[in-house]
Write an enzyme that holds these catalytic residues in place. Sequence first.
Site, short mmCIF file in Angstrom:
data_model
loop_
_atom_site.label_atom_id
_atom_site.label_comp_id
_atom_site.label_asym_id
_atom_site.label_seq_id
_atom_site.Cartn_x
_atom_site.Cartn_y
_atom_site.Cartn_z
N ARG A 40 -24.90 59.84 68.05
CA ARG A 40 -26.34 59.66 68.33
C ARG A 40 -26.77 60.47 69.55
O ARG A 40 -27.95 60.82 69.67
CB ARG A 40 -26.65 58.18 68.54
CG ARG A 40 -26.60 57.45 67.23
CD ARG A 40 -27.00 56.01 67.36
NE ARG A 40 -27.18 55.46 66.04
CZ ARG A 40 -27.18 54.18 65.75
NH1 ARG A 40 -27.02 53.29 66.72
NH2 ARG A 40 -27.35 53.76 64.53
N LYS A 201 -26.48 44.66 46.69
CA LYS A 201 -27.49 43.73 46.17
C LYS A 201 -28.78 44.38 45.70
O LYS A 201 -29.33 45.25 46.37
CB LYS A 201 -27.86 42.76 47.29
CG LYS A 201 -26.78 41.79 47.64
CD LYS A 201 -27.41 40.68 48.44
CE LYS A 201 -26.42 39.87 49.21
NZ LYS A 201 -27.01 39.40 50.46
N GLY A 354 -27.15 54.05 56.65
CA GLY A 354 -26.22 52.95 56.39
C GLY A 354 -24.96 53.40 55.69
O GLY A 354 -24.34 54.39 56.07
N GLY A 377 -32.22 50.20 58.50
CA GLY A 377 -33.39 49.46 58.03
C GLY A 377 -34.63 50.34 57.98
O GLY A 377 -35.45 50.22 57.07
P1 AMP Z 1 -25.42 47.73 50.83
O1 AMP Z 1 -25.16 47.28 52.23
O2 AMP Z 1 -26.23 46.79 50.02
O3 AMP Z 1 -25.85 49.16 50.73
O4 AMP Z 1 -24.01 47.67 50.11
C1 AMP Z 1 -22.91 48.40 50.55
C2 AMP Z 1 -21.70 47.65 50.14
O5 AMP Z 1 -21.72 47.45 48.74
C3 AMP Z 1 -20.42 48.39 50.44
O6 AMP Z 1 -19.73 47.71 51.45
C4 AMP Z 1 -19.66 48.34 49.12
O7 AMP Z 1 -18.31 47.97 49.27
C5 AMP Z 1 -20.39 47.28 48.32
N1 AMP Z 1 -20.28 47.47 46.88
C6 AMP Z 1 -20.56 48.56 46.17
N2 AMP Z 1 -20.27 48.39 44.87
C7 AMP Z 1 -19.81 47.13 44.74
C8 AMP Z 1 -19.34 46.35 43.65
N3 AMP Z 1 -19.30 46.85 42.41
N4 AMP Z 1 -18.94 45.10 43.89
C9 AMP Z 1 -18.99 44.59 45.14
N5 AMP Z 1 -19.40 45.27 46.22
C10 AMP Z 1 -19.82 46.53 46.03
#
Ligand code: AMP
Length: 397
Positions: A40, A201, A354, A377
């Site tokens: 950063r 999610k 992220g 975010g």
């Molecule tokens: P996010 O913070 O929502 O962008 O999600 C990122 C996280 O999603 C990472 O730590 C991944 O390990 C997890 N992830 C990606 N694909 C899957 C999956 N099929 N099942 C469970 N976790 C997942």
Amino acid sequence: MNYNKKSVTDIDVSGKKILLRCDFNVPLDKESGAITDEGRITASLPTITYLLDNGAAVIVCSHLGRPDGEWKPKLSLKVVADRLSGLLGKPVIMAEDVAGEDARQRAATLRAGEILMLENLRFHKEEEKNDPSFARALADMADIYVDDAFGTAHRAHASTEGVSRYLPAVSGFLIAKELRYIGGALQNPKRPFIAILGGSKVSDKLGVIINLLSKVDALLIGGGMAFTFIKACGGSIGKSLCEEDKLDYALDVLEKAKKQGVRILLPVDAVAAAAFSNDAEAVIVDSTAIPDNMLGLDIGPETSRAFADEIRNAATVIWNGPMGVFEMPKFAEGTSVVAYALADSGAISIVGGGDSAAAIRKFGLEDKVTHVSTGGGATLEFMEGIELPGIACLLDK
Ligand code: AMP
């Protein structure tokens, strides 16, 4: 949201005092307090160097960690000032306070080509409350406000929005780049324009999906979030991640996409295992027929190929969220294929902040894509089309 904002190159900075908001919220070693990743700080060097080289006196401010309005010496920005000084090869004067007596005096005598660092903004609770007198005290030290902290642009704090009420406000190079590429893609994309969304999610990306649906030619969905869509369409997803309360929403998205002529690509195969573990045996299965005792942890090879083909044929690609549990080598292949396809493509390639930014760095491809967003975010809200206070307050071009 107007993405056409003035930057440091649109104004005369010579002989001016600049209040520069950086994102120096660097990770620190818990034991020694040393900086463990200076990314950063190096990211802000182009803006700082430009200002100094063009005859400005620079007053840098930032937050570091979460002192929650208390004076916590462990979160002093002194460690950042020292590192910045080393990187610039010139002294960085450290103020003993944020906008108090010491900072004001040092700012008053600061000359062109000199740089002053204020103490951690969040030592004052007034910062996050966007307190007008605190904003005024910050602004009073300078002639112009420059914002280069995209990571906090979605927050209306004293140093990100409040100061713009008292000073002409423009962006630094980091925010200018976010506006050019993410703003450009949302406003006037080169087509075909595709978005690849993943991560765990659906609920975290509802706003992003809706906003992008009205802009993209195709939406590619991978990661854990894909299984909610697959289940909504009648697929068997075993123990895979699923948000039961978002099944109707998923169907709604698919319906809207159809009406708007947007293609949606869901995984056709998956890498599945009986446990959420790199030690579990991984098998490739039909993504709509995952055995009851298994969960999908990555997109399968056929899906990876299809996604890579889409990327090859696109002119603009936005990617946010990994395709699988890329932290585990057994389930990193889908994310890796997407990352390499992006790096090889001639498209304007934009990687959201992220985890997708972490993934592109992990594969060493950061310099091979057009833009890696510096927000988390803030990037998501930007992609949702929400007006970010730290950007809305900058002068229009
Ligand atoms: P996010 O913070 O929502 O962008 O999600 C990122 C996280 O999603 C990472 O730590 C991944 O390990 C997890 N992830 C990606 N694909 C899957 C999956 N099929 N099942 C469970 N976790 C997942």
